[in-house]
Each structure stands twice: as structure tokens, then as C-alpha cells.
Design an enzyme around this catalytic site. Structure first.
Site, PDB file in Angstrom:
ATOM      1  N   CYS A  13      68.923  44.258 -51.352  1.00 56.77           N
ATOM      2  CA  CYS A  13      68.341  44.770 -50.105  1.00 56.77           C
ATOM      3  C   CYS A  13      67.430  43.726 -49.448  1.00 56.77           C
ATOM      4  O   CYS A  13      66.358  43.422 -49.969  1.00 56.77           O
ATOM      5  CB  CYS A  13      67.566  46.052 -50.429  1.00 56.77           C
ATOM      6  SG  CYS A  13      66.514  46.669 -49.107  1.00 56.77           S
ATOM      7  N   CYS A  16      63.933  44.932 -48.445  1.00 54.62           N
ATOM      8  CA  CYS A  16      63.094  45.111 -49.648  1.00 54.62           C
ATOM      9  C   CYS A  16      62.392  43.799 -49.994  1.00 54.62           C
ATOM     10  O   CYS A  16      61.234  43.800 -50.413  1.00 54.62           O
ATOM     11  CB  CYS A  16      63.936  45.582 -50.828  1.00 54.62           C
ATOM     12  SG  CYS A  16      64.732  47.175 -50.572  1.00 54.62           S
TER      13      CYS A  16
END
Length: 89
Positions: A13, A16
Site C-alpha cells: 500500500c 500506507c
């Protein structure tokens, strides 16, 4: 009162990875006033399902009374700090 910031993430991600330095800086600056629990959704799908996490990153701030705040997407430091203060961190 125990305050926990649950960080739901995945290694793949991109957002993230953007969120990580913000959380690390907060954790250092707040010096133990809250706990960070990193939850890799690929490895802990049961926990992600329990908290109904559908998008990443998701941050959930809890205290002894339950969930105080939930953020989806990259969240700015000031918003996280406001929620931590609301949770009595």
C-alpha cells in the site's frame, strides 16, 4: 486510561508508506502516552474484518471506552493529535 492507535496497513500500500513517518514522529513526540498497534491486513484478516476495514490506510483510535475516532486514507498529524487528545492520551 489506555489509548491505542491501531494502524491497519499492507506492505504493498503506497499511501500506507506515506502515513508511516507521520505515525513514527507522533509516537516519538508523545513519548508513550499512547500505544501503536500495527495490523497487517494481509496477515491479520480476522482483525481487519472485526473492525470492518475496507480501505487502507485505516487508523482507529481506541481507549478503555471503545473506538474514539476512525480515519480512512492518509491522515494529517494535527487530526490524529486532536483525536488522541479526545481519547485522553
Amino acid at each position: 486510561m489506555t489509548v491505542t492507535l491501531k494502524d491497519f496497513y499492507a506492505d504493498w500500500c503506497g499511501p500506507c508508506k506515506t502515513q508511516d513517518p507521520i505515525l513514527e514522529e507522533l509516537e516519538d513526540d508523545w513519548d508513550g502516552r499512547f500505544e501503536v498497534e500495527k495490523i497487517n491486513v494481509d496477515e491479520q484478516q480476522d482483525v481487519a474484518n472485526e473492525y470492518q476495514v475496507r480501505s487502507l490506510p485505516t487508523l482507529i483510535i481506541e481507549n478503555d471506552d471503545g473506538v474514539v475516532e476512525r480515519f480512512v486514507g492518509v491522515t494529517q498529524r494535527t487530526d490524529i493529535e486532536d483525536a488522541l487528545e479526545s481519547a485522553d492520551a
